[in-house]
Design a protein around this motif. Sequence first.
Motif, PDB file in Angstrom:
ATOM      1  N   GLU A 171       0.858  -1.193   0.000  1.00  0.00           N
ATOM      2  CA  GLU A 171       0.000   0.000   0.000  1.00  0.00           C
ATOM      3  C   GLU A 171       0.889   1.237   0.000  1.00  0.00           C
ATOM      4  OE1 GLU A 171      -3.423  -1.824   2.957  1.00  0.00           O
ATOM      5  OE2 GLU A 171      -2.622   0.193   3.329  1.00  0.00           O
ATOM      6  N   HIS A 172       0.421   2.275  -0.648  1.00  0.00           N
ATOM      7  CA  HIS A 172       1.114   3.559  -0.597  1.00  0.00           C
ATOM      8  C   HIS A 172       0.162   4.569   0.035  1.00  0.00           C
ATOM      9  CE1 HIS A 172       3.293   7.113  -1.587  1.00  0.00           C
ATOM     10  NE2 HIS A 172       4.163   6.484  -2.356  1.00  0.00           N
ATOM     11  N   PRO A 173       0.578   5.183   1.160  1.00  0.00           N
ATOM     12  CA  PRO A 173      -0.366   6.062   1.872  1.00  0.00           C
ATOM     13  C   PRO A 173      -0.686   7.357   1.125  1.00  0.00           C
ATOM     14  CG  PRO A 173       1.812   6.125   2.886  1.00  0.00           C
ATOM     15  CD  PRO A 173       1.873   5.062   1.836  1.00  0.00           C
ATOM     16  N   ALA A 174       0.220   7.779   0.253  1.00  0.00           N
ATOM     17  CA  ALA A 174      -0.009   9.032  -0.486  1.00  0.00           C
ATOM     18  C   ALA A 174       0.126   8.764  -1.980  1.00  0.00           C
ATOM     19  CB  ALA A 174       0.986  10.094  -0.030  1.00  0.00           C
ATOM     20  N   TYR A 175      -0.585   7.791  -2.432  1.00  0.00           N
ATOM     21  CA  TYR A 175      -0.481   7.288  -3.814  1.00  0.00           C
ATOM     22  C   TYR A 175      -0.974   8.308  -4.832  1.00  0.00           C
ATOM     23  CZ  TYR A 175      -1.871   4.262  -7.764  1.00  0.00           C
ATOM     24  OH  TYR A 175      -2.069   3.706  -8.998  1.00  0.00           O
ATOM     25  N   ALA A 176      -2.065   9.012  -4.486  1.00  0.00           N
ATOM     26  CA  ALA A 176      -2.633   9.991  -5.418  1.00  0.00           C
ATOM     27  C   ALA A 176      -3.156  11.185  -4.621  1.00  0.00           C
ATOM     28  CB  ALA A 176      -3.772   9.365  -6.219  1.00  0.00           C
ATOM     29  N   ARG A 177      -3.336  12.280  -5.344  1.00  0.00           N
ATOM     30  CA  ARG A 177      -3.921  13.465  -4.709  1.00  0.00           C
ATOM     31  C   ARG A 177      -5.088  13.886  -5.587  1.00  0.00           C
ATOM     32  NH1 ARG A 177      -2.417  19.055  -4.365  1.00  0.00           N
ATOM     33  NH2 ARG A 177      -2.984  19.896  -2.323  1.00  0.00           N
ATOM     34  N   VAL A 178      -6.275  13.751  -5.031  1.00  0.00           N
ATOM     35  CA  VAL A 178      -7.479  14.025  -5.805  1.00  0.00           C
ATOM     36  C   VAL A 178      -8.273  15.116  -5.103  1.00  0.00           C
ATOM     37  CG1 VAL A 178      -9.580  13.026  -6.795  1.00  0.00           C
ATOM     38  CG2 VAL A 178      -7.524  11.608  -6.564  1.00  0.00           C
ATOM     39  N   LYS A 179      -8.492  16.215  -5.804  1.00  0.00           N
ATOM     40  CA  LYS A 179      -9.221  17.367  -5.250  1.00  0.00           C
ATOM     41  C   LYS A 179      -8.676  17.760  -3.885  1.00  0.00           C
ATOM     42  CE  LYS A 179     -13.165  16.665  -8.110  1.00  0.00           C
ATOM     43  NZ  LYS A 179     -14.084  15.617  -8.428  1.00  0.00           N
ATOM     44  N   GLY A 180      -7.344  17.815  -3.789  1.00  0.00           N
ATOM     45  CA  GLY A 180      -6.685  18.270  -2.570  1.00  0.00           C
ATOM     46  C   GLY A 180      -6.572  17.224  -1.476  1.00  0.00           C
ATOM     47  N   LYS A 181      -7.129  16.027  -1.703  1.00  0.00           N
ATOM     48  CA  LYS A 181      -7.082  14.991  -0.659  1.00  0.00           C
ATOM     49  C   LYS A 181      -6.162  13.857  -1.084  1.00  0.00           C
ATOM     50  CE  LYS A 181     -10.308  12.912   1.779  1.00  0.00           C
ATOM     51  NZ  LYS A 181     -11.597  12.239   2.082  1.00  0.00           N
ATOM     52  N   LEU A 182      -5.318  13.403  -0.150  1.00  0.00           N
ATOM     53  CA  LEU A 182      -4.458  12.261  -0.454  1.00  0.00           C
ATOM     54  C   LEU A 182      -5.283  10.976  -0.425  1.00  0.00           C
ATOM     55  CD1 LEU A 182      -1.214  13.125   1.538  1.00  0.00           C
ATOM     56  CD2 LEU A 182      -1.574  13.210  -0.945  1.00  0.00           C
ATOM     57  N   VAL A 183      -4.987  10.122  -1.385  1.00  0.00           N
ATOM     58  CA  VAL A 183      -5.711   8.848  -1.506  1.00  0.00           C
ATOM     59  C   VAL A 183      -4.691   7.720  -1.465  1.00  0.00           C
ATOM     60  CG1 VAL A 183      -7.218   7.474  -3.004  1.00  0.00           C
ATOM     61  CG2 VAL A 183      -7.452   9.966  -2.958  1.00  0.00           C
ATOM     62  N   ARG A 184      -5.001   6.673  -0.674  1.00  0.00           N
ATOM     63  CA  ARG A 184      -4.120   5.510  -0.615  1.00  0.00           C
ATOM     64  C   ARG A 184      -4.143   4.744  -1.932  1.00  0.00           C
ATOM     65  NH1 ARG A 184      -5.154   1.128   3.843  1.00  0.00           N
ATOM     66  NH2 ARG A 184      -7.278   1.677   3.302  1.00  0.00           N
ATOM     67  N   GLY A 185      -3.066   4.025  -2.183  1.00  0.00           N
ATOM     68  CA  GLY A 185      -3.041   3.170  -3.374  1.00  0.00           C
ATOM     69  C   GLY A 185      -2.662   1.755  -3.000  1.00  0.00           C
ATOM     70  N   PHE A 186      -3.161   0.799  -3.778  1.00  0.00           N
ATOM     71  CA  PHE A 186      -2.856  -0.616  -3.542  1.00  0.00           C
ATOM     72  C   PHE A 186      -2.050  -1.160  -4.724  1.00  0.00           C
ATOM     73  CE2 PHE A 186      -7.199  -0.749  -1.259  1.00  0.00           C
ATOM     74  CZ  PHE A 186      -6.635  -0.257  -0.091  1.00  0.00           C
ATOM     75  N   PHE A 187      -1.054  -1.962  -4.394  1.00  0.00           N
ATOM     76  CA  PHE A 187      -0.189  -2.564  -5.416  1.00  0.00           C
ATOM     77  C   PHE A 187      -0.473  -4.067  -5.488  1.00  0.00           C
ATOM     78  CE2 PHE A 187       1.583   1.455  -4.607  1.00  0.00           C
ATOM     79  CZ  PHE A 187       2.285   1.828  -5.741  1.00  0.00           C
ATOM     80  N   TYR A 188      -0.661  -4.538  -6.699  1.00  0.00           N
ATOM     81  CA  TYR A 188      -1.015  -5.946  -6.914  1.00  0.00           C
ATOM     82  C   TYR A 188      -0.009  -6.603  -7.865  1.00  0.00           C
ATOM     83  CZ  TYR A 188      -5.662  -5.266  -4.889  1.00  0.00           C
ATOM     84  OH  TYR A 188      -6.704  -5.015  -4.032  1.00  0.00           O
ATOM     85  N   THR A 189       0.103  -7.920  -7.711  1.00  0.00           N
ATOM     86  CA  THR A 189       0.924  -8.689  -8.650  1.00  0.00           C
ATOM     87  C   THR A 189       0.293 -10.050  -8.889  1.00  0.00           C
ATOM     88  OG1 THR A 189       3.201  -9.319  -9.176  1.00  0.00           O
ATOM     89  CG2 THR A 189       2.456  -9.783  -6.933  1.00  0.00           C
ATOM     90  N   LYS A 190       0.602 -10.615 -10.047  1.00  0.00           N
ATOM     91  CA  LYS A 190       0.116 -11.966 -10.359  1.00  0.00           C
ATOM     92  C   LYS A 190       1.199 -12.704 -11.125  1.00  0.00           C
ATOM     93  CE  LYS A 190      -3.682 -14.351 -12.717  1.00  0.00           C
ATOM     94  NZ  LYS A 190      -5.056 -14.209 -13.237  1.00  0.00           N
ATOM     95  N   MET A 191       1.473 -13.940 -10.710  1.00  0.00           N
ATOM     96  CA  MET A 191       2.396 -14.785 -11.461  1.00  0.00           C
ATOM     97  C   MET A 191       1.623 -15.362 -12.646  1.00  0.00           C
ATOM     98  SD  MET A 191       5.204 -14.651  -9.702  1.00  0.00           S
ATOM     99  CE  MET A 191       6.197 -15.982 -10.379  1.00  0.00           C
ATOM    100  N   LEU A 192       2.154 -15.197 -13.839  1.00  0.00           N
ATOM    101  CA  LEU A 192       1.459 -15.691 -15.027  1.00  0.00           C
ATOM    102  C   LEU A 192       1.901 -17.126 -15.276  1.00  0.00           C
ATOM    103  CD1 LEU A 192       1.850 -12.567 -17.326  1.00  0.00           C
ATOM    104  CD2 LEU A 192      -0.185 -13.256 -16.044  1.00  0.00           C
ATOM    105  N   LYS A 193       0.943 -18.038 -15.242  1.00  0.00           N
ATOM    106  CA  LYS A 193       1.301 -19.448 -15.441  1.00  0.00           C
ATOM    107  C   LYS A 193       1.340 -19.767 -16.925  1.00  0.00           C
ATOM    108  CE  LYS A 193      -0.139 -21.160 -11.004  1.00  0.00           C
ATOM    109  NZ  LYS A 193      -1.297 -20.432 -10.474  1.00  0.00           N
TER     110      LYS A 193
END
Length: 184
Positions: free
Chosen positions: A162-184
């Motif tokens: 997670e990133h606590p300050a991933y984006a800033r939207v209309k003056g508010k910081l928004v958290r971001g989530f990071f995902y990964t997937k192993m491709l079989k």
Amino acid sequence: MTQVAIKTPPTRVATLSVECVTALEEDDLQALCEATNAAILDGGGFGWINPPGQQVLERYFRGVLLVPERDLLIGRADGLIAGSAQLVRQPRNNEAQAHGATLMHSFVAPYARGNGLARLMMIKAEEKARALGYKVLNLDVRETQQAAIALFESLAYHRWGEHPAYARVKGKLVRGFFYTKMLK
Ligand SMILES: CC(C)(COP(=O)(O)OP(=O)(O)OC[C@H]1O[C@@H](n2cnc3c(N)ncnc32)[C@H](O)[C@@H]1OP(=O)(O)O)[C@@H](O)C(=O)NCCC(=O)NCCS
């Protein structure tokens, strides 16, 4: 000029298709820009907070088509472009991470949502990544994009950070989530 989002109920569509494109006809480019504009107005998670206008969007997508590290996937609902996503490779110097690609800027226009187009784009993006030899697909998303999060988790993407300050939207910081997937 003030632009206003027009909300319409989900439209049922009969056919869905997804393709990876290297060029766009003029009418397809227009439809892609309109879909992008509608997604931005809806708060769509495409980086832009304010719609930049048709000309900027056109230049942007023409530019995307020229970037060697990017593949542009477009999704059609009843033949009309209604969504897109980009498969992004590492720059050539990054041999250590060359096994992974990142899926960015995926969206479906509000008027075509709820028909399975985003799921099909994800499946096609994974197929493309596998065909190109990638072992890992990464992506990230604002915590407010609940539909996208549900989609990614239903496709077995693993949230690793997670990133606590991933984006800033209309003056508010928004958290971001990071995902990964192993491709079989
Ligand atoms: C996320 C998004 C791409 C989904 O597009 P869509 O074409 O409506 O999605 P689909 O119809 O393919 O649905 C796929 C799955 O997404 C999830 N989903 C879609 N709409 C949802 C909603 N309103 N609420 C919760 N989950 C939802 C579900 O898991 C759904 O699977 P199901 O139909 O089996 O339940 C679209 O809402 C969008 O463009 N959002 C804004 C941009 C964004 O968040 N992009 C991703 C990060 S950059």
